[in-house]
Design an enzyme around this catalytic site. Structure first.
Site, PDB file in Angstrom:
ATOM      1  N   CYS A 138     -16.378   1.218   0.893  1.00  0.00           N
ATOM      2  CA  CYS A 138     -15.174   0.444   1.196  1.00  0.00           C
ATOM      3  C   CYS A 138     -14.737   0.599   2.653  1.00  0.00           C
ATOM      4  O   CYS A 138     -13.961  -0.210   3.151  1.00  0.00           O
ATOM      5  CB  CYS A 138     -14.048   0.817   0.241  1.00  0.00           C
ATOM      6  N   ARG A 148       0.874  -1.187   0.000  1.00  0.00           N
ATOM      7  CA  ARG A 148       0.000   0.000   0.000  1.00  0.00           C
ATOM      8  C   ARG A 148       0.898   1.220   0.000  1.00  0.00           C
ATOM      9  O   ARG A 148       1.663   1.430   0.950  1.00  0.00           O
ATOM     10  CB  ARG A 148      -0.917   0.006   1.228  1.00  0.00           C
ATOM     11  N   ASP A 191     -17.552   6.740  -1.304  1.00  0.00           N
ATOM     12  CA  ASP A 191     -16.302   6.678  -0.532  1.00  0.00           C
ATOM     13  C   ASP A 191     -16.147   8.019   0.174  1.00  0.00           C
ATOM     14  O   ASP A 191     -16.854   8.987  -0.139  1.00  0.00           O
ATOM     15  CB  ASP A 191     -15.129   6.402  -1.499  1.00  0.00           C
ATOM     16  N   GLN A 251      -9.897  -3.972  -3.317  1.00  0.00           N
ATOM     17  CA  GLN A 251     -11.214  -3.601  -2.806  1.00  0.00           C
ATOM     18  C   GLN A 251     -12.302  -3.959  -3.814  1.00  0.00           C
ATOM     19  O   GLN A 251     -13.372  -4.453  -3.457  1.00  0.00           O
ATOM     20  CB  GLN A 251     -11.249  -2.101  -2.506  1.00  0.00           C
ATOM     21  N   ARG A 269     -13.098  -8.877   1.640  1.00  0.00           N
ATOM     22  CA  ARG A 269     -11.693  -8.553   1.374  1.00  0.00           C
ATOM     23  C   ARG A 269     -10.824  -9.791   1.634  1.00  0.00           C
ATOM     24  O   ARG A 269      -9.893 -10.088   0.882  1.00  0.00           O
ATOM     25  CB  ARG A 269     -11.217  -7.399   2.268  1.00  0.00           C
ATOM     26  N   HIS A 279      -7.588   1.022  -6.251  1.00  0.00           N
ATOM     27  CA  HIS A 279      -7.726   0.113  -5.100  1.00  0.00           C
ATOM     28  C   HIS A 279      -8.316  -1.211  -5.615  1.00  0.00           C
ATOM     29  O   HIS A 279      -9.448  -1.576  -5.309  1.00  0.00           O
ATOM     30  CB  HIS A 279      -8.632   0.747  -4.043  1.00  0.00           C
TER      31      HIS A 279
HETATM   32  N1   CP Z   1     -11.154  -0.230   2.554  1.00  0.00           N
HETATM   33  C1   CP Z   1      -9.885  -0.243   3.019  1.00  0.00           C
HETATM   34  O1   CP Z   1      -8.921  -0.364   2.270  1.00  0.00           O
HETATM   35  O2   CP Z   1      -9.793  -0.201   4.382  1.00  0.00           O
HETATM   36  P1   CP Z   1      -8.440   0.062   5.163  1.00  0.00           P
HETATM   37  O3   CP Z   1      -7.933   1.425   4.759  1.00  0.00           O
HETATM   38  O4   CP Z   1      -8.830   0.011   6.623  1.00  0.00           O
HETATM   39  O5   CP Z   1      -7.463  -1.012   4.808  1.00  0.00           O
END
Ligand code: CP
Length: 315
Positions: free
Chosen positions: A272, A105, A228, A135, A300, A132
């Site tokens: 998400c 990430r 989001d 997701q 997830r 992402h």
């Molecule tokens: N949706 C998501 O990626 O959650 P986090 O940022 O908590 O990993």
């Protein structure tokens, strides 16, 4: 050839369907695959690197890697030499000699591409400024569970449409043959390069793309309604006046009961997470009967396990 998953379109439509089939299978049989364990499995360790904060991604990858017989090596921002003392390429050339898979990430998509270019083990995008994709695998899996199919459904995303989630909804949705509608204020819509890529993919799947500033147009009869946060990671705003002005701009794109009244009566709602009730989504919607967000969060785990198995088998 090593397969990576850096952007939603790294999976062809058929490959995306395979991963989603496997995700549904693994949800029913969580411990049926020993990808990182057992005879002939080879390396066990999966490097999971976070340059940004996380709850779901961190827990779901750590749990999923353990379920597959592996050992998650979680590294937080500033805990390695990456990004300040050592280049992405040099880091990749060390990690690929030790670990089975790299999950990262980070901010720049170009850094993920650089990591993948120097790695003989799969690299997975666990969120970048641009996409992402993990997701979206979970989101599509959730829609399949609730609707039974993806192709031909209309999926609407409202809000900050210049962010990574909007880009991934576009690309993953059309890959699945969905009609993807994106609505946000002028100046907060997907870049032309993303829209062009989505239209190109849609041409081969029967999907379609609508980009609009009109939330009502995007919502009309939608089967799936998604949103989001209005302030994505890395964009945090300290100045309250600037923040209020931004929220005022997005207010008519909130997923509330009035918005849901325009969608199909059996529409499902996705977010998400983390969510900000009273801003991009109303409390009675996210906590109401049409919300699938907790299934989405759980998925997830299953979707990423399927992705890791799939990438390892094809690399
Ligand atoms: N949706 C998501 O990626 O959650 P986090 O940022 O908590 O990993």
């Amino acid at each position: 050839m090593t397969r990576h998953f850096l952007v939603d379109t790294d999976l062809s439509p058929a490959e995306q369907a395979e991963v989603l089939d496997l995700a549904l299978e693994l949800k029913n049989s969580p411990y049926s695959r020993g990808t990182y364990s057992g005879e002939g499995a080879g390396r066990k360790t999966v490097a999971v690197i976070f340059d940004k904060t996380s709850t779901r991604t961190r827990v779901s990858f750590a749990t999923g890697i353990a379920d597959l017989g592996g050992v998650p090596l979680i590294m937080g921002a500033g805990e390695s030499q990456l990004g300040h003392k050592e280049s992405v390429t040099d880091t990749a050339m060390v990690l690929e000699r030790m670990v089975a898979t790299i999950v990262w990430r980070t901010y720049a998509q170009a850094d993920l591409e650089e990591m993948a270019a120097s790695s003989t083990v799969p690299v997975i995008n666990a969120l970048s400024d641009d996409y992402h994709p993990c997701q979206l695998l979970a989101d599509l899996m959730t829609i399949r569970e609730h609707k039974g199919e993806l192709k031909g459904l209309t999926m609407t995303y409202l809000g900050d449409a210049a962010n990574n989630m909007a880009n991934s909804y576009l690309l993953a949705g059309v890959t699945a043959g969905m009609h993807v509608r994106i609505a946000g204020p002028e100046g907060y819509l997907p870049e032309p390069r993303i829209v062009d890529a989505a239209k190109e993919r849609a041409a081969g799947t029967g999907g379609s793309v609508l980009i609009t500033t009109d939330p009502a147009e995007a919502l009309q009869g939608a089967d799936v309604v998604a949103t989001d946060t209005w302030v994505s990671m890395g964009q945090e705003i300290e100045d309250q006046e600037v923040k209020s002005a931004r929220f005022a701009l997005f207010r008519s794109y909130a997923v509330d009961s009035a918005a849901m009244a325009r969608a199909a009566p059996d529409a499902v709602v996705l977010h998400c997470l983390p969510a900000y009730r009273g801003y991009e989504i109303a409390a009675d919607v996210i906590d109401g009967p049409q919300s699938a967000v907790w299934d989405e969060a759980e998925n997830r785990l299953h979707a990423q396990k399927a992705l890791m198995v799939w990438l390892m088998e094809r690399s």
